[in-house]
Design a protein around this motif. Sequence first.
Motif, PDB file in Angstrom:
ATOM      1  N   GLN A 131       0.834  -1.202   0.000  1.00 23.48           N
ATOM      2  CA  GLN A 131       0.000   0.000   0.000  1.00 23.48           C
ATOM      3  C   GLN A 131       0.869   1.252   0.000  1.00 23.48           C
ATOM      4  N   ARG A 132       1.960   1.211   0.738  1.00 21.56           N
ATOM      5  CA  ARG A 132       2.869   2.363   0.784  1.00 21.56           C
ATOM      6  C   ARG A 132       3.520   2.594  -0.569  1.00 21.56           C
ATOM      7  N   TYR A 133       3.854   1.525  -1.254  1.00 23.62           N
ATOM      8  CA  TYR A 133       4.415   1.676  -2.590  1.00 23.62           C
ATOM      9  C   TYR A 133       3.381   2.272  -3.540  1.00 23.62           C
ATOM     10  N   VAL A 134       2.181   1.702  -3.553  1.00 26.82           N
ATOM     11  CA  VAL A 134       1.154   2.136  -4.502  1.00 26.82           C
ATOM     12  C   VAL A 134       0.723   3.578  -4.226  1.00 26.82           C
ATOM     13  N   ALA A 135       0.728   3.989  -2.957  1.00 27.44           N
ATOM     14  CA  ALA A 135       0.350   5.364  -2.611  1.00 27.44           C
ATOM     15  C   ALA A 135       1.216   6.383  -3.335  1.00 27.44           C
ATOM     16  N   LEU A 136       2.446   6.007  -3.645  1.00 26.23           N
ATOM     17  CA  LEU A 136       3.363   6.936  -4.299  1.00 26.23           C
ATOM     18  C   LEU A 136       3.053   7.123  -5.789  1.00 26.23           C
ATOM     19  N   ALA A 137       2.091   6.387  -6.306  1.00 17.76           N
ATOM     20  CA  ALA A 137       1.667   6.594  -7.700  1.00 17.76           C
ATOM     21  C   ALA A 137       0.728   7.781  -7.828  1.00 17.76           C
ATOM     22  N   PHE A 138       0.180   8.243  -6.691  1.00 15.73           N
ATOM     23  CA  PHE A 138      -0.848   9.287  -6.708  1.00 15.73           C
ATOM     24  C   PHE A 138      -0.276  10.645  -6.301  1.00 15.73           C
ATOM     25  N   GLU A 139      -0.879  11.701  -6.831  1.00 16.28           N
ATOM     26  CA  GLU A 139      -0.534  13.039  -6.386  1.00 16.28           C
ATOM     27  C   GLU A 139      -0.845  13.171  -4.900  1.00 16.28           C
ATOM     28  N   LYS A 140      -0.125  14.041  -4.226  1.00 19.62           N
ATOM     29  CA  LYS A 140      -0.178  14.112  -2.767  1.00 19.62           C
ATOM     30  C   LYS A 140      -1.584  14.345  -2.235  1.00 19.62           C
ATOM     31  N   ASP A 141      -2.377  15.139  -2.924  1.00 20.39           N
ATOM     32  CA  ASP A 141      -3.721  15.469  -2.443  1.00 20.39           C
ATOM     33  C   ASP A 141      -4.787  14.518  -2.971  1.00 20.39           C
ATOM     34  N   ALA A 142      -4.361  13.437  -3.619  1.00 21.75           N
ATOM     35  CA  ALA A 142      -5.342  12.522  -4.222  1.00 21.75           C
ATOM     36  C   ALA A 142      -5.088  11.055  -3.851  1.00 21.75           C
ATOM     37  N   VAL A 143      -4.327  10.826  -2.803  1.00 20.86           N
ATOM     38  CA  VAL A 143      -4.010   9.445  -2.421  1.00 20.86           C
ATOM     39  C   VAL A 143      -5.216   8.829  -1.719  1.00 20.86           C
ATOM     40  N   PRO A 144      -5.704   7.692  -2.189  1.00 22.71           N
ATOM     41  CA  PRO A 144      -6.828   7.037  -1.503  1.00 22.71           C
ATOM     42  C   PRO A 144      -6.426   6.560  -0.109  1.00 22.71           C
ATOM     43  N   LYS A 145      -7.416   6.389   0.751  1.00 24.26           N
ATOM     44  CA  LYS A 145      -7.148   5.813   2.065  1.00 24.26           C
ATOM     45  C   LYS A 145      -6.775   4.343   1.898  1.00 24.26           C
ATOM     46  N   ALA A 146      -6.189   3.781   2.943  1.00 22.67           N
ATOM     47  CA  ALA A 146      -5.667   2.416   2.866  1.00 22.67           C
ATOM     48  C   ALA A 146      -6.725   1.422   2.395  1.00 22.67           C
ATOM     49  N   ASP A 147      -7.944   1.540   2.905  1.00 26.44           N
ATOM     50  CA  ASP A 147      -8.997   0.582   2.542  1.00 26.44           C
ATOM     51  C   ASP A 147      -9.425   0.709   1.087  1.00 26.44           C
ATOM     52  N   ASP A 148      -9.146   1.862   0.484  1.00 23.57           N
ATOM     53  CA  ASP A 148      -9.595   2.112  -0.887  1.00 23.57           C
ATOM     54  C   ASP A 148      -8.469   2.070  -1.906  1.00 23.57           C
ATOM     55  N   ILE A 149      -7.255   1.948  -1.445  1.00 28.40           N
ATOM     56  CA  ILE A 149      -6.135   2.035  -2.392  1.00 28.40           C
ATOM     57  C   ILE A 149      -6.118   0.790  -3.278  1.00 28.40           C
ATOM     58  N   PRO A 150      -6.052   0.972  -4.591  1.00 24.39           N
ATOM     59  CA  PRO A 150      -6.099  -0.185  -5.497  1.00 24.39           C
ATOM     60  C   PRO A 150      -4.749  -0.884  -5.568  1.00 24.39           C
TER      61      PRO A 150
END
Length: 346
Positions: A131-150
Motif C-alpha cells: 500500500q505504501r508503494y502504490v500510494a506513491l503513484a498518486f498526487e499528494k492530495d489525491a491518495v486514496p485511504k488504505a482501505d480504498d487504495i487499489p
Amino acid sequence: MNILIIGPSWVGDMMMSHSLYQQLKIQYPNCNIDVMALNWCKPLLARMPEVRKAIEMPLGHGAFELGTRYRLGKSLREQYDMAIVLPNSLKSAFVPFFAKIAHRRGWKGESRYILLNDLRANKKDYPMMVQRYVALAFEKDAVPKADDIPVLKPYLTVEPAQQAETFKKFEKQTALLGERPIIGFCPGAEFGPAKRWPHYHYAKLAEMLITQGYAVELFGSAKDEPVGEEIRQALPEELREFCVNLAGKTNLNEAVDLIANCTAVVTNDSGLMHIAAAVNCPLIALYGPTSPQYTPPLSDKATIIRLIEGGLIKVRKGDKEGGYHQSLIDITPEIALEKLEALLAK
C-alpha cells in the motif's frame, strides 16, 4: 513522461513494487518507467512489462560513496520528469537529487527534507508495504485511504521457450522425478533461522507428499543449499531420489521458470514466496515472527499459516535448537499437509 524509480534491494520488496508500476501506468498512461536497482534484480524487472529498462545501481548495501552517487545522478540529467524513491534511507535519495529531476517523491524516511520535494509523512496510515508503494503513484492530495487504495497483484511473465530451455538444463537432476507432480519447497529466509520452518518439518512433509505420489524440488540461494541437504538426508533413503535440491544451482531466471512449473509451493516468508505468488502458483506461506499483515503473499491462491497473533517480532534467531522459533515449530507437517490438500482441492 519519464519516471525513474529507485528500487528496493530485496526480492520480496522488488516483487511488491510491481504493484506501483502497474498503478503508474494507470495514472500516467504514456509514461516510461525505468528502475534503478542492484544487478541481480534485472531478471525480475525484465519480466515486468510495465518497466522500460533496468539501470544498474553499482553500490551494494551500506555503501554510501557520495562521489559515485553524484556521478551516477549527473549521468541521468535531463532524462526524467519524476523520480520515486522506494527505500527509506538517506543515501537512496541522492541520485535523483544529483540528477536534478524536478519532481522527487518518497516517504519521509531518514531526514530527506532537501533531497525529496514531494515528501509523504503519513506512512502509518498504510499498514501494508505494498500500500505504501502504490500510494506513491498518486498526487499528494489525491491518495486514496488504505482501505480504498487499489493494489494490482504483482505478476511475472513466463515465456514458454525460455522455460523449455530451463527444463532442458536441469533434466539430468530432475529425470528421476518422472511424471510426478512437483511441490516446490522454499526453506531459506534472509531474515535468519527464526523465520524458517524447521528442516525436519519440511522433511516429514516431503516424506508424506512423496508417499502420495508427488515429487519435491527445493529452491533457494547458495546459502540455502545446506538446509536443502538437511531436508533430503532426513528422508528415508528410498525416497530421496524424488527430492531434488536445486538451491544454489539456479539463477533467479531459472528459479522463476521452475517455480512456475510447480503444482504448489510450500514456503517460509521469503522473496521466493513472493515470486511463487507472482507466477500464480498455489502456495502455503508459513509465518512465525514476521507479520503477514505487513508483507503477505499477494495472491488469491495463497494460504497463510500463522499460529500466533500480533505484528512483527524482531528476532533473527530463536531460542530453540537450530535457531528456530517456537511459533514455527508449532506448525506441524500435518497442519501444512491439511492446508495444502485443501488448497489443491479448490
